[in-house]
Design a protein around this motif. Structure first.
Motif, PDB file in Angstrom:
ATOM      1  N   ASN A  13       0.834  -1.203   0.000  1.00  0.00           N
ATOM      2  CA  ASN A  13       0.000   0.000   0.000  1.00  0.00           C
ATOM      3  C   ASN A  13       0.867   1.251   0.000  1.00  0.00           C
ATOM      4  O   ASN A  13       0.387   2.344   0.248  1.00  0.00           O
ATOM      5  CB  ASN A  13      -0.986   0.000   1.175  1.00  0.00           C
ATOM      6  CG  ASN A  13      -0.306   0.148   2.516  1.00  0.00           C
ATOM      7  OD1 ASN A  13       0.913   0.078   2.620  1.00  0.00           O
ATOM      8  ND2 ASN A  13      -1.094   0.337   3.554  1.00  0.00           N
ATOM      9  N   THR A  59       2.797   4.303  -1.476  1.00  0.00           N
ATOM     10  CA  THR A  59       2.582   5.167  -2.643  1.00  0.00           C
ATOM     11  C   THR A  59       3.874   5.450  -3.399  1.00  0.00           C
ATOM     12  O   THR A  59       3.875   6.193  -4.382  1.00  0.00           O
ATOM     13  CB  THR A  59       1.920   6.497  -2.216  1.00  0.00           C
ATOM     14  OG1 THR A  59       2.706   7.107  -1.191  1.00  0.00           O
ATOM     15  CG2 THR A  59       0.506   6.253  -1.704  1.00  0.00           C
ATOM     16  N   ALA A  65       1.422   2.321  -5.209  1.00  0.00           N
ATOM     17  CA  ALA A  65      -0.035   2.256  -5.057  1.00  0.00           C
ATOM     18  C   ALA A  65      -0.607   3.652  -5.293  1.00  0.00           C
ATOM     19  O   ALA A  65       0.108   4.644  -5.185  1.00  0.00           O
ATOM     20  CB  ALA A  65      -0.393   1.766  -3.663  1.00  0.00           C
ATOM     21  N   THR A  78      -4.186   6.225  -4.495  1.00  0.00           N
ATOM     22  CA  THR A  78      -5.229   6.383  -3.496  1.00  0.00           C
ATOM     23  C   THR A  78      -6.471   5.568  -3.806  1.00  0.00           C
ATOM     24  O   THR A  78      -7.060   4.939  -2.926  1.00  0.00           O
ATOM     25  CB  THR A  78      -5.600   7.873  -3.355  1.00  0.00           C
ATOM     26  OG1 THR A  78      -4.391   8.596  -3.082  1.00  0.00           O
ATOM     27  CG2 THR A  78      -6.570   8.089  -2.232  1.00  0.00           C
ATOM     28  N   THR A 102      -6.793   2.772  -5.501  1.00  0.00           N
ATOM     29  CA  THR A 102      -6.546   1.327  -5.372  1.00  0.00           C
ATOM     30  C   THR A 102      -5.266   1.147  -4.567  1.00  0.00           C
ATOM     31  O   THR A 102      -4.196   0.970  -5.133  1.00  0.00           O
ATOM     32  CB  THR A 102      -6.411   0.655  -6.754  1.00  0.00           C
ATOM     33  OG1 THR A 102      -5.416   1.359  -7.515  1.00  0.00           O
ATOM     34  CG2 THR A 102      -7.708   0.638  -7.501  1.00  0.00           C
ATOM     35  N   PRO A 103      -5.368   1.164  -3.240  1.00  0.00           N
ATOM     36  CA  PRO A 103      -4.174   1.206  -2.402  1.00  0.00           C
ATOM     37  C   PRO A 103      -3.339  -0.064  -2.362  1.00  0.00           C
ATOM     38  O   PRO A 103      -2.240  -0.034  -1.883  1.00  0.00           O
ATOM     39  CB  PRO A 103      -4.732   1.522  -1.019  1.00  0.00           C
ATOM     40  CG  PRO A 103      -6.128   1.040  -1.061  1.00  0.00           C
ATOM     41  CD  PRO A 103      -6.592   1.217  -2.465  1.00  0.00           C
ATOM     42  N   PHE A 144       2.474   2.517   5.876  1.00  0.00           N
ATOM     43  CA  PHE A 144       2.730   1.752   4.667  1.00  0.00           C
ATOM     44  C   PHE A 144       3.378   0.414   5.007  1.00  0.00           C
ATOM     45  O   PHE A 144       4.135   0.298   5.964  1.00  0.00           O
ATOM     46  CB  PHE A 144       3.622   2.530   3.707  1.00  0.00           C
ATOM     47  CG  PHE A 144       3.012   3.821   3.251  1.00  0.00           C
ATOM     48  CD1 PHE A 144       1.888   3.812   2.437  1.00  0.00           C
ATOM     49  CD2 PHE A 144       3.542   5.037   3.653  1.00  0.00           C
ATOM     50  CE1 PHE A 144       1.313   5.001   2.011  1.00  0.00           C
ATOM     51  CE2 PHE A 144       2.969   6.222   3.230  1.00  0.00           C
ATOM     52  CZ  PHE A 144       1.858   6.206   2.417  1.00  0.00           C
TER      53      PHE A 144
END
Length: 134
Positions: free
Chosen positions: A47, A49, A75, A77, A79-80, A123
């Protein structure tokens, strides 16, 4: 053909969660049992980013060898969670595309390592392995 074929008799699932505090230290995902076994599925989710690289290592208790380094996509927002199949014939040409399994000898150790630590915060990168021991 073997007179006494062997099938994985003990199903197992191994998992490891990599977070910022884990850093770039290799983490043991699994240690195969004393009779060896089969890996039937190996994947990761993230998850984070930020895109990262994860390295897969195989060890015998003394030496670790490099198996592969894969890029984990960032990832977003909406589709984390991103799933990355680590056992794909597109990367590992030695796998049989009709029967994807990885045979591991007794006591082999599968490890994972982030090349750069997971981003600080909530994360994580999770690696999951479905396997069986003889």
């Amino acid at each position: 053909m073997a007179l006494d074929p062997q099938f994985a008799s003990s199903p197992r699932t191994a998992m490891v969660k990599l977070v910022n505090a884990t850093g770039t230290t290799a983490q043991t995902l699994l240690t195969m049992g004393s009779t060896g076994g089969l890996i039937e599925g190996l994947f990761l989710t993230s998850n984070d980013t930020t895109s990262h690289n994860l390295t897969l290592l195989l060890g015998d208790g003394t030496t670790d060898v490099l198996i592969d380094t894969v890029t984990i996509p960032a990832a977003v927002t909406a589709t984390p969670v991103q799933q990355v199949n680590l056992m794909t014939v597109l990367r590992w040409g030695w796998l049989d595309p009709s029967n994807i399994k990885w045979v591991l000898a007794a006591s082999r150790i599968l490890k994972v390592r982030m090349e750069v630590a997971v981003t600080t915060g909530a994360f994580e990168v999770s690696v999951v392995c479905n396997y069986g021991e003889y």
